[in-house]
Write a protein that holds these residues in place. Structure first.
Motif, PDB file in Angstrom:
ATOM      1  N   GLY A   1       0.795  -1.215   0.000  1.00 47.50           N
ATOM      2  CA  GLY A   1       0.000   0.000   0.000  1.00 47.50           C
ATOM      3  C   GLY A   1       0.829   1.266   0.000  1.00 47.50           C
ATOM      4  O   GLY A   1       0.292   2.359   0.105  1.00 47.50           O
ATOM      5  N   GLN A   2       2.160   1.151  -0.114  1.00 43.64           N
ATOM      6  CA  GLN A   2       3.017   2.321  -0.152  1.00 43.64           C
ATOM      7  C   GLN A   2       3.413   2.624  -1.590  1.00 43.64           C
ATOM      8  O   GLN A   2       2.802   2.129  -2.542  1.00 43.64           O
ATOM      9  N   LYS A   3       4.428   3.414  -1.777  1.00 44.27           N
ATOM     10  CA  LYS A   3       4.828   3.827  -3.116  1.00 44.27           C
ATOM     11  C   LYS A   3       5.315   2.632  -3.933  1.00 44.27           C
ATOM     12  O   LYS A   3       5.777   1.621  -3.412  1.00 44.27           O
ATOM     13  N   GLU A   4       5.197   2.766  -5.232  1.00 44.46           N
ATOM     14  CA  GLU A   4       5.620   1.706  -6.134  1.00 44.46           C
ATOM     15  C   GLU A   4       7.133   1.546  -6.090  1.00 44.46           C
ATOM     16  O   GLU A   4       7.876   2.520  -6.025  1.00 44.46           O
ATOM     17  N   TYR A   5       7.594   0.283  -6.121  1.00 45.35           N
ATOM     18  CA  TYR A   5       9.022  -0.003  -6.048  1.00 45.35           C
ATOM     19  C   TYR A   5       9.462  -0.603  -7.386  1.00 45.35           C
ATOM     20  O   TYR A   5       9.044  -1.691  -7.772  1.00 45.35           O
ATOM     21  N   GLU A   6      10.282   0.100  -8.112  1.00 46.94           N
ATOM     22  CA  GLU A   6      10.767  -0.359  -9.407  1.00 46.94           C
ATOM     23  C   GLU A   6      12.204   0.106  -9.601  1.00 46.94           C
ATOM     24  O   GLU A   6      12.506   1.290  -9.442  1.00 46.94           O
ATOM     25  N   LYS A   7      13.092  -0.830  -9.946  1.00 44.87           N
ATOM     26  CA  LYS A   7      14.503  -0.516 -10.122  1.00 44.87           C
ATOM     27  C   LYS A   7      15.018  -1.132 -11.419  1.00 44.87           C
ATOM     28  O   LYS A   7      14.646  -2.248 -11.786  1.00 44.87           O
ATOM     29  N   TRP A   8      15.886  -0.387 -12.098  1.00 41.84           N
ATOM     30  CA  TRP A   8      16.540  -0.863 -13.299  1.00 41.84           C
ATOM     31  C   TRP A   8      18.053  -0.840 -13.052  1.00 41.84           C
ATOM     32  O   TRP A   8      18.570   0.063 -12.413  1.00 41.84           O
ATOM     33  N   SER A   9      18.758  -1.848 -13.582  1.00 44.60           N
ATOM     34  CA  SER A   9      20.206  -1.903 -13.383  1.00 44.60           C
ATOM     35  C   SER A   9      20.878  -2.508 -14.613  1.00 44.60           C
ATOM     36  O   SER A   9      20.263  -3.281 -15.364  1.00 44.60           O
ATOM     37  N   PHE A  10      22.133  -2.148 -14.815  1.00 46.11           N
ATOM     38  CA  PHE A  10      22.959  -2.644 -15.914  1.00 46.11           C
ATOM     39  C   PHE A  10      24.025  -3.546 -15.330  1.00 46.11           C
ATOM     40  O   PHE A  10      24.823  -3.108 -14.489  1.00 46.11           O
ATOM     41  N   ASN A  11      24.040  -4.825 -15.714  1.00 46.83           N
ATOM     42  CA  ASN A  11      24.928  -5.818 -15.113  1.00 46.83           C
ATOM     43  C   ASN A  11      25.862  -6.426 -16.169  1.00 46.83           C
ATOM     44  O   ASN A  11      25.623  -7.533 -16.672  1.00 46.83           O
ATOM     45  N   PRO A  12      26.941  -5.737 -16.548  1.00 49.04           N
ATOM     46  CA  PRO A  12      27.873  -6.278 -17.550  1.00 49.04           C
ATOM     47  C   PRO A  12      28.805  -7.323 -16.940  1.00 49.04           C
ATOM     48  O   PRO A  12      28.995  -7.383 -15.721  1.00 49.04           O
ATOM     49  N   ARG A  13      29.400  -8.136 -17.803  1.00 49.17           N
ATOM     50  CA  ARG A  13      30.388  -9.124 -17.371  1.00 49.17           C
ATOM     51  C   ARG A  13      31.380  -9.378 -18.498  1.00 49.17           C
ATOM     52  O   ARG A  13      31.070  -9.147 -19.680  1.00 49.17           O
ATOM     53  N   PHE A  14      32.582  -9.853 -18.147  1.00 47.50           N
ATOM     54  CA  PHE A  14      33.572 -10.213 -19.156  1.00 47.50           C
ATOM     55  C   PHE A  14      34.343 -11.434 -18.674  1.00 47.50           C
ATOM     56  O   PHE A  14      34.392 -11.739 -17.472  1.00 47.50           O
ATOM     57  N   ASN A  15      34.942 -12.135 -19.621  1.00 43.27           N
ATOM     58  CA  ASN A  15      35.689 -13.355 -19.318  1.00 43.27           C
ATOM     59  C   ASN A  15      36.857 -13.458 -20.301  1.00 43.27           C
ATOM     60  O   ASN A  15      36.645 -13.582 -21.513  1.00 43.27           O
ATOM     61  N   LEU A  16      38.082 -13.382 -19.801  1.00 41.26           N
ATOM     62  CA  LEU A  16      39.283 -13.476 -20.614  1.00 41.26           C
ATOM     63  C   LEU A  16      40.108 -14.665 -20.143  1.00 41.26           C
ATOM     64  O   LEU A  16      40.280 -14.872 -18.941  1.00 41.26           O
ATOM     65  N   SER A  17      40.609 -15.439 -21.090  1.00 41.76           N
ATOM     66  CA  SER A  17      41.462 -16.577 -20.745  1.00 41.76           C
ATOM     67  C   SER A  17      42.573 -16.711 -21.773  1.00 41.76           C
ATOM     68  O   SER A  17      42.400 -16.343 -22.950  1.00 41.76           O
ATOM     69  N   TYR A  18      43.716 -17.243 -21.332  1.00 36.63           N
ATOM     70  CA  TYR A  18      44.863 -17.387 -22.232  1.00 36.63           C
ATOM     71  C   TYR A  18      45.669 -18.616 -21.804  1.00 36.63           C
ATOM     72  O   TYR A  18      45.912 -18.829 -20.614  1.00 36.63           O
ATOM     73  N   THR A  19      46.070 -19.400 -22.786  1.00 37.02           N
ATOM     74  CA  THR A  19      46.898 -20.583 -22.553  1.00 37.02           C
ATOM     75  C   THR A  19      48.308 -20.304 -23.058  1.00 37.02           C
ATOM     76  O   THR A  19      48.510 -20.105 -24.261  1.00 37.02           O
ATOM     77  N   PHE A  20      49.273 -20.294 -22.149  1.00 42.55           N
ATOM     78  CA  PHE A  20      50.656 -20.004 -22.523  1.00 42.55           C
ATOM     79  C   PHE A  20      51.293 -21.178 -23.270  1.00 42.55           C
ATOM     80  O   PHE A  20      51.929 -21.005 -24.299  1.00 42.55           O
ATOM     81  N   ASN A  21      51.123 -22.377 -22.712  1.00 36.66           N
ATOM     82  CA  ASN A  21      51.662 -23.592 -23.330  1.00 36.66           C
ATOM     83  C   ASN A  21      50.863 -24.780 -22.788  1.00 36.66           C
ATOM     84  O   ASN A  21      49.760 -24.596 -22.256  1.00 36.66           O
ATOM     85  N   ASN A  22      51.425 -25.964 -22.876  1.00 38.78           N
ATOM     86  CA  ASN A  22      50.705 -27.159 -22.428  1.00 38.78           C
ATOM     87  C   ASN A  22      50.587 -27.244 -20.911  1.00 38.78           C
ATOM     88  O   ASN A  22      49.832 -28.086 -20.412  1.00 38.78           O
ATOM     89  N   HIS A  23      51.321 -26.398 -20.187  1.00 41.24           N
ATOM     90  CA  HIS A  23      51.344 -26.514 -18.727  1.00 41.24           C
ATOM     91  C   HIS A  23      50.733 -25.308 -18.020  1.00 41.24           C
ATOM     92  O   HIS A  23      50.185 -25.448 -16.928  1.00 41.24           O
ATOM     93  N   TRP A  24      50.836 -24.109 -18.595  1.00 41.64           N
ATOM     94  CA  TRP A  24      50.410 -22.892 -17.912  1.00 41.64           C
ATOM     95  C   TRP A  24      49.216 -22.259 -18.625  1.00 41.64           C
ATOM     96  O   TRP A  24      49.181 -22.178 -19.851  1.00 41.64           O
ATOM     97  N   SER A  25      48.255 -21.795 -17.823  1.00 40.27           N
ATOM     98  CA  SER A  25      47.100 -21.072 -18.358  1.00 40.27           C
ATOM     99  C   SER A  25      46.621 -20.076 -17.310  1.00 40.27           C
ATOM    100  O   SER A  25      46.902 -20.221 -16.108  1.00 40.27           O
ATOM    101  N   THR A  26      45.891 -19.067 -17.757  1.00 39.73           N
ATOM    102  CA  THR A  26      45.406 -18.033 -16.846  1.00 39.73           C
ATOM    103  C   THR A  26      44.044 -17.540 -17.314  1.00 39.73           C
ATOM    104  O   THR A  26      43.684 -17.694 -18.490  1.00 39.73           O
ATOM    105  N   SER A  27      43.303 -16.932 -16.410  1.00 33.29           N
ATOM    106  CA  SER A  27      41.987 -16.398 -16.753  1.00 33.29           C
ATOM    107  C   SER A  27      41.670 -15.209 -15.853  1.00 33.29           C
ATOM    108  O   SER A  27      42.162 -15.113 -14.719  1.00 33.29           O
ATOM    109  N   LEU A  28      40.848 -14.301 -16.380  1.00 31.22           N
ATOM    110  CA  LEU A  28      40.406 -13.120 -15.652  1.00 31.22           C
ATOM    111  C   LEU A  28      38.925 -12.913 -15.938  1.00 31.22           C
ATOM    112  O   LEU A  28      38.516 -12.835 -17.098  1.00 31.22           O
ATOM    113  N   GLN A  29      38.125 -12.833 -14.886  1.00 30.27           N
ATOM    114  CA  GLN A  29      36.683 -12.654 -15.012  1.00 30.27           C
ATOM    115  C   GLN A  29      36.247 -11.459 -14.173  1.00 30.27           C
ATOM    116  O   GLN A  29      36.825 -11.175 -13.121  1.00 30.27           O
ATOM    117  N   GLY A  30      35.222 -10.790 -14.639  1.00 32.28           N
ATOM    118  CA  GLY A  30      34.670  -9.663 -13.899  1.00 32.28           C
ATOM    119  C   GLY A  30      33.210  -9.476 -14.206  1.00 32.28           C
ATOM    120  O   GLY A  30      32.738  -9.828 -15.294  1.00 32.28           O
TER     121      GLY A  30
END
Length: 279
Positions: free
Chosen positions: A1-30
């Motif tokens: 019975g109170q004021k209307e509640y409505e929210k909008w938001s922007f939720n981006p994401r990224f995912n980066l990965s790299y394989t150096f060789n057969n033994h080493w690999s790395t990744s970065l996510q946000g």
């Protein structure tokens, strides 16, 4: 019975990965994600707890943002796998509990505080199979939290980790597992992490698997603790469980299949396919 509640938001994401060789690999996510208050938290109703405490909602609560950055570096060679990870979380005006005094009473409410930060730095490993039947794995994590509230600042650091040894030989399987969770800390409340160990033994007879599982067989007392560091109404709550701290379970499973398995065997024998398929 109170004021209307409505929210909008922007939720981006990224995912980066790299394989150096057969033994080493790395990744970065946000990613960035929004967190909304519950309807009970934004209700202005008062609930009388006792003669000194009142629970009250806050209609002025707003959505807050969580920003996460996760980095991982992995090494894999033969039977050895080692990984290093660092996960960082930033909370902009997070929603947390807010306790203040009003007319001689303590009001338990919620508010958008200044900011909060969490960082988990860990290393994990897996070695197996040694001698073709033993696998070792585990991890160690350092958890750090910084909370900047409206009228308080708290810092918390603690370690957590687990260790597991699993055995597999013919139809026999077993594992020993120990786990100590990191403490949970949010706002002004600290919940101590769980400390437990498990021993599991199983044996497979054709499609039937029979097992025995022991929870905390070497632990006499199961204890957990919760602490609140509020300057007005701080408390320490600790409970112990003795009778059910140790448990023994008998497990049984039966794996069966029919129909599709029968047709697949027939196809292998006759090298033909009579199914019309579905278009």
């Amino acid at each position: 019975g109170q004021k209307e509640y409505e929210k909008w938001s922007f939720n981006p994401r990224f995912n980066l990965s790299y394989t150096f060789n057969n033994h080493w690999s790395t990744s970065l996510q946000g990613n960035a994600s929004s967190r909304n208050p519950s309807l009970s938290n934004i209700s202005a109703a008062d609930q009388l707890v006792d003669s000194l405490q009142i629970k009250r909602g806050n209609p002025d609560l707003d959505t807050y943002m969580q920003y996460a950055l996760r980095y991982r570096l992995n090494f894999n060679k033969g039977k050895v796998n080692i990984g290093f990870s660092n996960n960082y979380y930033y909370y902009d005006r997070p929603l947390m509990q807010y306790i203040y005094r009003e007319n001689g009473k303590f009001v338990q409410s919620y508010a958008n505080h200044h900011r909060g930060q969490q960082m988990y730095t860990g290393v994990e490993f897996r070695i197996g199979q040694l001698w073709n039947f033993l696998t070792l794995s585990g991890n160690l994590t350092l958890a750090q939290r910084w909370v900047h509230g409206i009228d308080y600042t708290h810092t918390n650091r603690n370690f957590g980790g687990n260790l597991m040894a699993s055995f597999a030989y013919k139809n026999f399987n077993a594992y020993i597992f120990y786990n100590h969770q990191t403490d949970s800390f949010w706002g002004e409340t600290l919940d101590e992490g769980e400390d437990m160990h498990i021993i599991n033994v199983s044996y497979r007879i054709k499609n039937v698997n029979l097992g025995l599982r022991l929870f905390n067989p070497f632990k006499k007392d199961y204890a957990r603790m919760t602490q609140n560091f509020n300057r007005y109404a701080g408390y320490t709550d600790e409970y112990h469980i003795d009778d059910v701290a140790r448990m023994i379970l008998v497990t049984a499973s039966w794996n069966f299949s029919f129909g599709r398995d029968y047709k697949s065997k027939s196809k292998r024998m006759n090298n033909s396919d009579s199914d019309s398929g579905v278009m």
